[in-house]
Design a protein around this motif. Structure first.
Motif, mmCIF file in Angstrom:
data_model
loop_
_atom_site.group_PDB
_atom_site.id
_atom_site.type_symbol
_atom_site.label_atom_id
_atom_site.label_comp_id
_atom_site.label_asym_id
_atom_site.label_seq_id
_atom_site.Cartn_x
_atom_site.Cartn_y
_atom_site.Cartn_z
ATOM 1 N N ILE A 121 16.871 39.662 14.129
ATOM 2 C CA ILE A 121 17.335 39.674 15.525
ATOM 3 C C ILE A 121 18.652 38.920 15.696
ATOM 4 C CG2 ILE A 121 15.024 40.016 16.505
ATOM 5 C CD1 ILE A 121 15.100 37.008 17.321
ATOM 6 N N LYS A 122 19.237 38.544 14.564
ATOM 7 C CA LYS A 122 20.570 37.912 14.525
ATOM 8 C C LYS A 122 20.591 36.560 15.237
ATOM 9 C CE LYS A 122 22.620 42.492 14.511
ATOM 10 N NZ LYS A 122 23.300 43.490 15.298
ATOM 11 N N LEU A 123 19.506 35.770 15.054
ATOM 12 C CA LEU A 123 19.436 34.422 15.628
ATOM 13 C C LEU A 123 18.915 33.422 14.588
ATOM 14 C CD1 LEU A 123 17.911 35.147 19.166
ATOM 15 C CD2 LEU A 123 20.250 34.454 18.653
ATOM 16 N N PRO A 124 19.515 33.391 13.395
ATOM 17 C CA PRO A 124 18.964 32.525 12.343
ATOM 18 C C PRO A 124 19.017 31.034 12.664
ATOM 19 C CG PRO A 124 21.101 33.379 11.686
ATOM 20 C CD PRO A 124 20.732 34.071 12.965
ATOM 21 N N ASN A 125 19.865 30.616 13.591
ATOM 22 C CA ASN A 125 20.000 29.182 13.893
ATOM 23 C C ASN A 125 19.309 28.770 15.195
ATOM 24 O OD1 ASN A 125 21.643 28.860 11.571
ATOM 25 N ND2 ASN A 125 23.391 29.639 12.725
ATOM 26 N N ALA A 126 18.430 29.618 15.707
ATOM 27 C CA ALA A 126 17.812 29.355 17.009
ATOM 28 C C ALA A 126 16.435 28.702 16.916
ATOM 29 C CB ALA A 126 17.697 30.662 17.793
ATOM 30 N N LEU A 127 15.970 28.421 15.713
ATOM 31 C CA LEU A 127 14.608 27.958 15.476
ATOM 32 C C LEU A 127 14.170 26.813 16.383
ATOM 33 C CD1 LEU A 127 12.563 28.984 13.392
ATOM 34 C CD2 LEU A 127 13.222 27.074 11.927
ATOM 35 N N LYS A 128 15.008 25.802 16.555
ATOM 36 C CA LYS A 128 14.618 24.590 17.293
ATOM 37 C C LYS A 128 15.095 24.596 18.743
ATOM 38 C CE LYS A 128 12.704 22.914 13.617
ATOM 39 N NZ LYS A 128 11.262 23.083 13.497
ATOM 40 N N LYS A 129 15.658 25.720 19.191
ATOM 41 C CA LYS A 129 16.139 25.800 20.571
ATOM 42 C C LYS A 129 15.006 26.171 21.517
ATOM 43 C CE LYS A 129 20.955 26.939 19.650
ATOM 44 N NZ LYS A 129 22.023 27.910 19.845
ATOM 45 N N TYR A 130 15.157 25.746 22.764
ATOM 46 C CA TYR A 130 14.221 26.108 23.824
ATOM 47 C C TYR A 130 14.790 27.305 24.574
ATOM 48 C CZ TYR A 130 11.697 21.784 22.973
ATOM 49 O OH TYR A 130 10.950 20.799 22.392
ATOM 50 N N PRO A 131 13.924 28.089 25.253
ATOM 51 C CA PRO A 131 14.407 29.282 25.955
ATOM 52 C C PRO A 131 15.591 29.030 26.893
ATOM 53 C CG PRO A 131 12.036 29.348 25.851
ATOM 54 C CD PRO A 131 12.454 28.011 25.283
ATOM 55 N N HIS A 132 15.596 27.896 27.616
ATOM 56 C CA HIS A 132 16.697 27.643 28.561
ATOM 57 C C HIS A 132 18.032 27.401 27.851
ATOM 58 C CE1 HIS A 132 15.573 23.438 27.639
ATOM 59 N NE2 HIS A 132 16.842 23.172 27.918
ATOM 60 N N GLU A 133 17.995 27.169 26.541
ATOM 61 C CA GLU A 133 19.225 26.975 25.764
ATOM 62 C C GLU A 133 19.774 28.286 25.216
ATOM 63 O OE1 GLU A 133 18.800 22.651 23.773
ATOM 64 O OE2 GLU A 133 17.228 24.052 23.139
ATOM 65 N N LEU A 134 19.089 29.389 25.505
ATOM 66 C CA LEU A 134 19.495 30.705 25.011
ATOM 67 C C LEU A 134 20.060 31.550 26.147
ATOM 68 C CD1 LEU A 134 16.258 31.527 22.969
ATOM 69 C CD2 LEU A 134 18.388 30.583 22.061
ATOM 70 N N SER A 135 20.935 32.466 25.805
ATOM 71 C CA SER A 135 21.441 33.418 26.807
ATOM 72 C C SER A 135 20.333 34.427 27.127
ATOM 73 C CB SER A 135 22.658 34.155 26.252
ATOM 74 O OG SER A 135 22.248 35.050 25.220
#
Length: 197
Positions: A121-135
């Motif tokens: 899904i082209k988000l390899p660095n999103a593991l530790k992010k919370y939903p509000h930190e994502l677009s």
């Protein structure tokens, strides 16, 4: 063998029929789209298939197993169905990793499965992010990944692209189609948008 068979389904809300004489067969590894205006019963149909609503008249089979009829109701969590809601429904207090882990039944390969799907899904660095930190587009990808990672027999998508801005829609739609084809998942998508269909 069809992954989904709906036989003569009827459903009333407040004495008004929202669904009448619905019969559908969906074969394995196929994508079906249900197109119609807002309020015509598309989401109600998905809720009946998933078990979130009880069947009033008619029958629903998943892989030849009766899961819903006026006298039988298999719980949602026992139907092996993935469901992607219009609002993505990610848990705001959980990281991407924990949102994905929540959906995994076999925790033995969880780390590998999560790593693999985040690359897809082209988000390899999103593991530790919370939903509000994502677009919005990233949240949609994570929600899709969560619905796929459990390896459902059937995936139900309810207006999955309607909350995305126009510039993202086409890219996310294409990525979603490739992901679904890669995992050989049967899908029903509902939309009011003819172009999307």
């Amino acid at each position: 063998m069809p992954v989904l068979k709906i036989d003569n389904l009827h459903h009333k809300i407040k004495n008004n029929y929202v669904l009448q004489n619905i019969s559908i067969e969906l074969q394995d590894d196929k994508i079906a789209c249900i197109l119609g205006p807002s309020g015509c019963g598309k989401t109600t149909l998905l809720r009946l298939i998933s078990g979130l609503e009880k069947t009033q008249k008619g029958k629903i089979f998943i892989k030849d197993k009766l899961v819903s009829s006026p006298t039988k109701h298999i719980k949602t969590e026992e139907r092996n169905i993935g469901f992607l809601f219009q609002d993505f429904a990610l848990f705001p207090h959980l990281t991407v990793e924990k949102n994905l882990k929540f959906a995994i039944k076999n925790h033995k390969n969880a780390e590998k499965d999560i790593g693999d799907i985040l690359k897809l899904i082209k988000l390899p660095n999103a593991l530790k992010k919370y939903p509000h930190e994502l677009s919005g587009g990233e949240q949609q990808r994570v929600a899709l990944a969560r619905s796929i990672i459990s390896k459902p027999q059937l995936l139900l998508l309810d207006e999955p692209f309607s909350n995305l801005d126009l510039s993202l829609k086409e890219e996310i739609r294409d990525d979603t189609l490739h992901l679904l084809q890669k995992f050989n998942i049967s899908v029903i998508i509902v939309t009011h948008d003819p172009f999307e269909a």
